[in-house]
Design an enzyme around this catalytic site. Structure first.
Site, PDB file in Angstrom:
ATOM      1  N   GLU A 196       0.837  -1.214   0.000  1.00  0.00           N
ATOM      2  CA  GLU A 196       0.000   0.000   0.000  1.00  0.00           C
ATOM      3  C   GLU A 196       0.872   1.266   0.000  1.00  0.00           C
ATOM      4  O   GLU A 196       0.583   2.230  -0.698  1.00  0.00           O
ATOM      5  CB  GLU A 196      -0.926  -0.033   1.221  1.00  0.00           C
ATOM      6  CG  GLU A 196      -2.035   0.944   1.109  1.00  0.00           C
ATOM      7  CD  GLU A 196      -3.359   0.425   1.669  1.00  0.00           C
ATOM      8  OE1 GLU A 196      -3.535  -0.801   1.799  1.00  0.00           O
ATOM      9  OE2 GLU A 196      -4.214   1.265   1.964  1.00  0.00           O
ATOM     10  N   ASP A 221      -5.363  -1.886   9.785  1.00  0.00           N
ATOM     11  CA  ASP A 221      -6.310  -2.606   8.922  1.00  0.00           C
ATOM     12  C   ASP A 221      -5.795  -4.002   8.575  1.00  0.00           C
ATOM     13  O   ASP A 221      -6.530  -4.990   8.635  1.00  0.00           O
ATOM     14  CB  ASP A 221      -6.552  -1.822   7.620  1.00  0.00           C
ATOM     15  CG  ASP A 221      -7.034  -0.409   7.888  1.00  0.00           C
ATOM     16  OD1 ASP A 221      -7.369  -0.109   9.051  1.00  0.00           O
ATOM     17  OD2 ASP A 221      -7.062   0.392   6.938  1.00  0.00           O
TER      18      ASP A 221
HETATM   19  C1  GLA Z   1      -7.002   4.057   7.377  1.00  0.00           C
HETATM   20  C2  GLA Z   1      -5.595   3.476   7.449  1.00  0.00           C
HETATM   21  C3  GLA Z   1      -5.282   2.956   8.857  1.00  0.00           C
HETATM   22  C4  GLA Z   1      -5.595   4.008   9.922  1.00  0.00           C
HETATM   23  C5  GLA Z   1      -6.990   4.598   9.703  1.00  0.00           C
HETATM   24  C6  GLA Z   1      -7.251   5.758  10.623  1.00  0.00           C
HETATM   25  O1  GLA Z   1      -7.959   3.049   7.553  1.00  0.00           O
HETATM   26  O2  GLA Z   1      -5.428   2.439   6.520  1.00  0.00           O
HETATM   27  O3  GLA Z   1      -3.936   2.554   8.919  1.00  0.00           O
HETATM   28  O4  GLA Z   1      -4.612   4.986   9.964  1.00  0.00           O
HETATM   29  O5  GLA Z   1      -7.177   5.048   8.378  1.00  0.00           O
HETATM   30  O6  GLA Z   1      -7.280   5.338  11.934  1.00  0.00           O
END
Ligand code: GLA
Length: 382
Positions: free
Chosen positions: A161, A173
């Site tokens: 990513e 995530d």
């Molecule tokens: C996205 C990113 C995560 C995190 C959230 C905010 O989902 O992928 O890594 O930073 O935003 O909490």
């Protein structure tokens, strides 16, 4: 799991490639609390959900690979020694990114065929990206016996990513999607990448997600900008990450930051505290406190971190006015996607009906409501 999607994906693979595949399911995620703290090496509180990505995969027997996105009816063909990045925002970059990062680790991957499909609504902020990355790396690990640990796999997903999609995301995530546990949320320390699992039993209350069905432009660059501000502040404080700062420390650098940047940094420090308070509240079964922390998080994300939007604020405002909702906030990176709400069962239907009606009246398009179950992380699906 979505049996129909598994069957469809598998059948499509068989039609296309004439052989039986290995099936992998990788879930999306919710997050109870702890937003934008992960890339500051702080704490988050996510859980894997019963919506995700299903992938059918098998070795191709050559150096050629072919991946078909069933929902988009698009395909990607490449060979591992000739991989080209696609246009910005394309799902293809997640695949290319994962394969490239596996190769960078010195692991051998030959050609493979894959078909994938999912039931995470696009742009809902439930991490279809992490689910896709994890499903591919998990599948490659199975097919080619790469002997990657789950932790190595999520680092590969995250690097894909960063380097091929251009979002400098944290680890929340990918971690939640890979390590999720049935009926549990994970209090994750993003510095050590270890977690403690909490059974989620909200008694008379339910977790409900409401999707604004909007995803505003530029959310990726806004995300990266905020990460840069946090890193700049940490460097000024001479610490590794904002996780190591408290509110008092911030006063030392207040005059060197713009007011907006100071507010952002303050939000991160306070949010990290809130995650710890929320975990205490959950341990004590104190749902009222947990709920009010969610409302506080929303205020912080809206007024200090500046990542909310009119649609999200509208939904949270309505939830705040409704006595059957004890906590609500925007969830995920921001600028659209879902709110997470803790709602009393007795009043749930009315709350949903009234909110949906008011949302349609205000914005001229529908919001969507999801009920989710908490499930195990990425695994083989049969
Ligand atoms: C996205 C990113 C995560 C995190 C959230 C905010 O989902 O992928 O890594 O930073 O935003 O909490």
């Amino acid at each position: 799991m979505n049996k129909i999607l598994i069957e469809n994906t598998k059948n499509h693979f068989v039609q296309r490639f004439k052989l039986k595949p290995t099936m992998v399911f990788s879930p999306g995620r919710i997050n109870l609390i702890g937003e934008h703290t992960d890339y500051n090496e702080g704490f988050v509180f996510p859980a894997a959900i019963d919506k995700g990505i299903y992938v059918a995969m098998r070795k191709s027997g050559s150096d050629k690979s072919s991946v078909y996105a069933l929902d988009m009816e698009e395909s990607l063909d490449f060979s591992t020694n000739n991989m080209v990045i696609s246009e910005l925002g394309s799902w293809k970059n997640f695949i290319i990114g994962v394969v490239a990062e596996v190769l960078k680790k010195g692991k051998k991957v030959q050609g493979f065929n894959a078909v994938f499909s999912g039931d995470i609504p696009n742009g809902s902020g439930l991490s279809s990206s992490a689910a896709l990355e994890n499903s591919i790396v998990f599948g490659l690990n199975e097919l080619f016996g790469l002997q990657l640990t789950r932790k190595e796999m999520i680092i590969i997903s995250q690097k894909a990513e960063h380097n091929y999609v251009g979002v400098k995301c944290g680890i929340m995530d990918q971690y939640a999607s890979m390590f999720g546990q049935k009926d549990k949320a994970l209090l994750l320390d993003c510095r050590t990448i270890t977690s403690e699992a909490f059974m989620i039993n909200l008694g008379d209350y339910e977790l409900i997600l409401i999707n604004t069905n909007v995803k505003h432009q530029l959310s990726e660059s806004a995300y990266n900008d905020r990460r840069r501000v946090c890193e700049k502040a940490a460097a000024m404080l001479n610490i590794k990450a904002l996780r190591d700062a408290n509110e008092k420390d911030l006063l030392d650098i207040k005059s060197k930051l713009s007011e907006e940047d100071y507010q952002k940094v303050l939000y991160v420090v306070q949010e990290n505290e809130r995650v710890m308070e929320a975990s205490e509240a959950l341990k004590n079964n104190d749902l009222k406190t947990l709920g009010s922390l969610l409302f506080d998080t929303h205020k912080g994300l809206k007024d200090k971190y500046n990542v909310s939007c009119a649609e999200l604020d509208f939904l949270v405002d309505r939830a705040t006015e409704d006595s059957s909702v004890i906590g609500a906030r925007m969830m995920g990176g921001g600028f659209g996607g879902c709110t997470i709400n803790i709602v009393h069962r007795d009043n749930m239907d009315l709350f949903i009906a009234e909110t949906s009606k008011a949302y349609l009246k205000k914005f001229g398009n529908e919001c969507s409501v999801y009920y989710v179950n908490l499930v195990d992380g990425t695994h083989l699906a049969t």
